[in-house]
Design a protein around this motif. Structure first.
Motif, PDB file in Angstrom:
ATOM      1  N   PRO A 255      38.580 -37.266  40.021  1.00 14.54           N
ATOM      2  CA  PRO A 255      39.330 -37.435  38.766  1.00 14.54           C
ATOM      3  C   PRO A 255      39.327 -36.146  37.951  1.00 14.54           C
ATOM      4  CG  PRO A 255      37.927 -39.334  39.147  1.00 14.54           C
ATOM      5  CD  PRO A 255      37.559 -38.322  40.201  1.00 14.54           C
ATOM      6  N   ASN A 256      40.428 -35.884  37.269  1.00 17.48           N
ATOM      7  CA  ASN A 256      40.555 -34.645  36.497  1.00 17.48           C
ATOM      8  C   ASN A 256      39.380 -34.430  35.544  1.00 17.48           C
ATOM      9  OD1 ASN A 256      43.954 -35.501  36.352  1.00 17.48           O
ATOM     10  ND2 ASN A 256      43.226 -33.740  37.473  1.00 17.48           N
ATOM     11  N   ASN A 257      38.979 -35.484  34.855  1.00 19.92           N
ATOM     12  CA  ASN A 257      37.950 -35.315  33.830  1.00 19.92           C
ATOM     13  C   ASN A 257      36.540 -35.600  34.329  1.00 19.92           C
ATOM     14  OD1 ASN A 257      38.034 -38.091  33.987  1.00 19.92           O
ATOM     15  ND2 ASN A 257      38.967 -38.387  31.970  1.00 19.92           N
ATOM     16  N   GLY A 258      36.367 -35.695  35.646  1.00 24.86           N
ATOM     17  CA  GLY A 258      35.039 -35.827  36.221  1.00 24.86           C
ATOM     18  C   GLY A 258      34.753 -37.202  36.793  1.00 24.86           C
ATOM     19  N   LEU A 259      33.803 -37.256  37.705  1.00 26.04           N
ATOM     20  CA  LEU A 259      33.385 -38.531  38.285  1.00 26.04           C
ATOM     21  C   LEU A 259      32.795 -39.424  37.194  1.00 26.04           C
ATOM     22  CD1 LEU A 259      31.620 -37.243  41.525  1.00 26.04           C
ATOM     23  CD2 LEU A 259      33.827 -38.423  41.405  1.00 26.04           C
ATOM     24  N   PRO A 260      33.166 -40.694  37.175  1.00 28.56           N
ATOM     25  CA  PRO A 260      32.601 -41.597  36.159  1.00 28.56           C
ATOM     26  C   PRO A 260      31.077 -41.590  36.138  1.00 28.56           C
ATOM     27  CG  PRO A 260      34.444 -42.659  37.255  1.00 28.56           C
ATOM     28  CD  PRO A 260      34.192 -41.374  38.004  1.00 28.56           C
ATOM     29  N   ALA A 261      30.455 -41.472  37.317  1.00 35.11           N
ATOM     30  CA  ALA A 261      28.990 -41.486  37.366  1.00 35.11           C
ATOM     31  C   ALA A 261      28.391 -40.294  36.627  1.00 35.11           C
ATOM     32  CB  ALA A 261      28.517 -41.495  38.820  1.00 35.11           C
ATOM     33  N   LEU A 262      28.997 -39.115  36.757  1.00 36.81           N
ATOM     34  CA  LEU A 262      28.483 -37.938  36.052  1.00 36.81           C
ATOM     35  C   LEU A 262      28.758 -38.051  34.555  1.00 36.81           C
ATOM     36  CD1 LEU A 262      27.170 -35.195  35.875  1.00 36.81           C
ATOM     37  CD2 LEU A 262      29.338 -34.146  36.581  1.00 36.81           C
ATOM     38  N   ARG A 263      29.924 -38.521  34.188  1.00 34.38           N
ATOM     39  CA  ARG A 263      30.243 -38.653  32.764  1.00 34.38           C
ATOM     40  C   ARG A 263      29.299 -39.642  32.090  1.00 34.38           C
ATOM     41  NH1 ARG A 263      35.775 -40.694  33.099  1.00 34.38           N
ATOM     42  NH2 ARG A 263      35.693 -40.798  30.817  1.00 34.38           N
ATOM     43  N   GLU A 264      28.988 -40.736  32.765  1.00 35.38           N
ATOM     44  CA  GLU A 264      28.054 -41.712  32.207  1.00 35.38           C
ATOM     45  C   GLU A 264      26.649 -41.119  32.110  1.00 35.38           C
ATOM     46  OE1 GLU A 264      28.492 -45.007  34.827  1.00 35.38           O
ATOM     47  OE2 GLU A 264      30.528 -45.484  34.122  1.00 35.38           O
ATOM     48  N   THR A 265      26.268 -40.354  33.134  1.00 36.24           N
ATOM     49  CA  THR A 265      24.952 -39.715  33.132  1.00 36.24           C
ATOM     50  C   THR A 265      24.838 -38.737  31.968  1.00 36.24           C
ATOM     51  OG1 THR A 265      24.715 -39.945  35.526  1.00 36.24           O
ATOM     52  CG2 THR A 265      23.363 -38.263  34.465  1.00 36.24           C
ATOM     53  N   LEU A 266      25.885 -37.955  31.731  1.00 36.97           N
ATOM     54  CA  LEU A 266      25.877 -36.982  30.634  1.00 36.97           C
ATOM     55  C   LEU A 266      25.872 -37.681  29.269  1.00 36.97           C
ATOM     56  CD1 LEU A 266      28.368 -34.379  32.121  1.00 36.97           C
ATOM     57  CD2 LEU A 266      25.981 -33.938  31.506  1.00 36.97           C
TER      58      LEU A 266
ATOM     59  N   GLU B  36      33.656 -42.012  27.737  1.00 43.56           N
ATOM     60  CA  GLU B  36      34.951 -41.646  27.163  1.00 43.56           C
ATOM     61  C   GLU B  36      34.853 -40.429  26.245  1.00 43.56           C
ATOM     62  OE1 GLU B  36      37.813 -43.286  28.205  1.00 43.56           O
ATOM     63  OE2 GLU B  36      36.259 -43.984  29.580  1.00 43.56           O
ATOM     64  N   ASN B  37      33.647 -40.045  25.859  1.00 42.47           N
ATOM     65  CA  ASN B  37      33.437 -38.844  25.040  1.00 42.47           C
ATOM     66  C   ASN B  37      33.164 -37.605  25.880  1.00 42.47           C
ATOM     67  OD1 ASN B  37      31.844 -41.157  23.098  1.00 42.47           O
ATOM     68  ND2 ASN B  37      33.349 -39.828  22.109  1.00 42.47           N
ATOM     69  N   ILE B  38      33.108 -37.745  27.201  1.00 41.01           N
ATOM     70  CA  ILE B  38      32.681 -36.655  28.081  1.00 41.01           C
ATOM     71  C   ILE B  38      33.823 -36.224  29.002  1.00 41.01           C
ATOM     72  CG2 ILE B  38      31.028 -35.925  29.843  1.00 41.01           C
ATOM     73  CD1 ILE B  38      29.743 -36.557  27.130  1.00 41.01           C
ATOM     74  N   VAL B  39      33.992 -34.915  29.132  1.00 40.63           N
ATOM     75  CA  VAL B  39      34.928 -34.332  30.093  1.00 40.63           C
ATOM     76  C   VAL B  39      34.159 -33.302  30.925  1.00 40.63           C
ATOM     77  CG1 VAL B  39      37.021 -32.979  30.417  1.00 40.63           C
ATOM     78  CG2 VAL B  39      36.904 -34.633  28.554  1.00 40.63           C
ATOM     79  N   VAL B  40      34.231 -33.418  32.236  1.00 42.59           N
ATOM     80  CA  VAL B  40      33.549 -32.490  33.137  1.00 42.59           C
ATOM     81  C   VAL B  40      34.446 -31.277  33.376  1.00 42.59           C
ATOM     82  CG1 VAL B  40      32.582 -32.191  35.454  1.00 42.59           C
ATOM     83  CG2 VAL B  40      32.251 -34.353  34.229  1.00 42.59           C
ATOM     84  N   THR B  41      33.859 -30.096  33.339  1.00 36.06           N
ATOM     85  CA  THR B  41      34.622 -28.856  33.487  1.00 36.06           C
ATOM     86  C   THR B  41      34.036 -27.979  34.585  1.00 36.06           C
ATOM     87  OG1 THR B  41      33.269 -27.608  31.899  1.00 36.06           O
ATOM     88  CG2 THR B  41      35.092 -28.901  31.003  1.00 36.06           C
ATOM     89  N   LEU B  42      34.795 -26.983  34.976  1.00 33.13           N
ATOM     90  CA  LEU B  42      34.298 -25.997  35.933  1.00 33.13           C
ATOM     91  C   LEU B  42      33.664 -24.852  35.149  1.00 33.13           C
ATOM     92  CD1 LEU B  42      36.233 -27.594  37.844  1.00 33.13           C
ATOM     93  CD2 LEU B  42      36.472 -25.465  39.117  1.00 33.13           C
TER      94      LEU B  42
ATOM     95  N   LYS C 127      44.783 -33.695  30.806  1.00 30.28           N
ATOM     96  CA  LYS C 127      46.040 -33.107  31.300  1.00 30.28           C
ATOM     97  C   LYS C 127      45.896 -31.597  31.486  1.00 30.28           C
ATOM     98  CE  LYS C 127      48.433 -35.085  27.993  1.00 30.28           C
ATOM     99  NZ  LYS C 127      49.565 -35.469  27.103  1.00 30.28           N
ATOM    100  N   LEU C 128      45.211 -30.955  30.548  1.00 32.35           N
ATOM    101  CA  LEU C 128      45.020 -29.508  30.673  1.00 32.35           C
ATOM    102  C   LEU C 128      44.212 -29.161  31.912  1.00 32.35           C
ATOM    103  CD1 LEU C 128      44.304 -28.606  26.948  1.00 32.35           C
ATOM    104  CD2 LEU C 128      46.259 -27.836  28.308  1.00 32.35           C
ATOM    105  N   ILE C 129      43.225 -29.978  32.244  1.00 28.58           N
ATOM    106  CA  ILE C 129      42.432 -29.726  33.456  1.00 28.58           C
ATOM    107  C   ILE C 129      43.326 -29.759  34.683  1.00 28.58           C
ATOM    108  CG2 ILE C 129      40.613 -30.657  34.941  1.00 28.58           C
ATOM    109  CD1 ILE C 129      39.190 -31.607  32.404  1.00 28.58           C
ATOM    110  N   GLU C 130      44.242 -30.712  34.731  1.00 26.99           N
ATOM    111  CA  GLU C 130      45.156 -30.806  35.878  1.00 26.99           C
ATOM    112  C   GLU C 130      45.923 -29.508  36.081  1.00 26.99           C
ATOM    113  OE1 GLU C 130      47.621 -32.036  38.999  1.00 26.99           O
ATOM    114  OE2 GLU C 130      45.755 -32.922  38.251  1.00 26.99           O
TER     115      GLU C 130
END
Length: 390
Positions: free
Chosen positions: A67-78, A93-99, A262-265
């Motif tokens: 997923p563009n904004n990161g795996l749900p498991a990582l977002r929940e962990t963060l 929903e407050n977390i976006v994973v980035t490179l 969208k920007l990540i995409e």
């Protein structure tokens, strides 16, 4: 290069200066026997439990798009990790994973900055923080921290005047290169000021866990609400020694997340699944490792303070956080690269030039004390002798 081609590239991109840190490093890496204290990383390898998580993910064939904004498991962990640190109730929903943390800052800036906006950056600052808004066509105003008595201070009253009419404030606390850290009271004041004047805050907090008197640095995460114009940037690079993995995250109001997604995409598509698996392992199993690393840096900081204190014409600033020493060297030219190149050849030690971090960094040197203690002790001895003999 063909001059016609140069004339046809973006004038903003063409006007960017080469990284002064990278220029020093490129020269230093070509010289034998040099101890590198220029980059912002330690010589500690990523721990095995993190690498094994990535290997297990690869062995499962997890190499497809995520997923563009990161795996749900990582977002929940963060989200859970930050809730423990800051006593909050963030959700995935407050977390976006980035490179990487750099990508996090770029995405935050792309979300809010328009051409000709005025963006205020606390300075000295990591060069990325001023380069990114300039690339987006903004006017960048460097607001210098006040240096007095061997420490840095933030004059909020003076900053308030500069922020009137600004689109955004970019703040890095704990700060690279100075080691300065905003107090919780100052963060509350800036949050209130953002609400009053209507500017955005992009807070780079990648050194949030590299502090020496408390568990973590004061953070905007402790005070931001869903209606606040605040974006917090973070990274796995420093706390878990994952600089080469290029993984970071954003903490944002929920309403902002779809736009950043969208920007990540259109920037990078997504972070690799196996790298995100490593990130989950870092958060879930990395607290002991992180504390051990901070303790090692605490000793490194003491070694650096002993070696670089009491040198005529050299001021060593207090560093309550990060793994940097920032030195003011009397008589050092605005362009310190010749001085550092001589240091590399003569003393076999390389550091980062202060002017790489903006006008307020001129006349300074940044020393990263992330090397192992034996190598650091040797390098500091040579560096001290070089500064004494200058």
């Amino acid at each position: 290069m063909d001059s016609n081609l140069v004339c046809n590239i973006s004038p903003v991109a063409g006007s960017l200066e080469e990284s002064a840190i990278r220029a020093i490093a490129n020269f230093g890496m070509s010289q034998p026997g040099v101890t590198p204290l220029w980059f912002g990383e330690s010589d500690i390898s990523t721990p095995d439990f993190i690498s094994r998580a990535a290997i297990e993910s690869l062995n499962k064939g997890e190499t497809l798009y995520t997923p563009n904004n990161g795996l749900p498991a990582l977002r929940e962990t963060l989200a859970d990790y930050q809730n423990r640190l800051f006593s909050r109730s963030f959700s995935a929903e407050n977390i976006v994973v980035t490179l990487s943390g750099t990508n996090a800052v770029m995405l935050a800036a792309q979300t809010i900055v328009k051409p000709e906006d005025r963006v205020v950056v606390l300075s000295p600052a990591y060069p990325v923080l001023t380069a990114i808004p300039r690339l987006l066509g903004a006017e960048v105003v460097e607001f210098p921290l006040s240096a007095a008595g061997g420490s840095y201070q933030l004059d909020i009253d003076a900053l308030r005047t500069v922020l009137k009419g600004a689109r955004a404030l970019i703040i890095n606390s704990p700060c690279n290169p100075t080691g300065w850290m905003a107090s919780d009271e100052q963060i509350q004041q800036l949050t209130a000021l953002s609400r009053e004047l209507g500017f955005w805050i992009i807070s780079d907090e990648v050194y949030n866990r590299h502090v020496y008197q408390q568990r973590c640095a004061p953070s905007f995460c402790s005070h931001m609400s869903e209606s606040d114009t605040i974006i917090v940037c973070n990274s796995f690079s420093k706390a878990w020694c994952m600089t080469g993995w290029r993984l970071g995250w954003l903490t944002v109001p929920k309403a902002v997340r779809p736009t950043i997604t969208k920007l990540i995409e259109f920037n990078v598509s997504c972070a690799p699944a196996f790298v995100q698996a490593a990130g989950i392992a870092a958060i879930e199993k990395g607290e002991v490792f992180l504390q051990q690393t901070v303790e090692r840096f605490r000793v490194s900081r003491e070694m650096t303070q002993r070696a670089l204190t009491g040198i005529r014409g050299v001021t060593l600033y207090e560093t309550p956080a990060t793994f940097y020493a920032f030195l003011k060297v009397e008589g050092l030219a605005d362009n310190s690269q010749p001085f550092i190149l001589d240091m590399i050849e003569t003393a076999k030690v390389g550091v980062a030039p202060g002017e790489a971090f903006g006008k307020a960094g001129r006349g300074h040197l940044r020393v990263c004390y992330g090397a192992n203690h034996d190598a650091l002790q040797n390098a500091l001895h040579r560096l001290r002798n070089f500064l004494l003999a200058r």
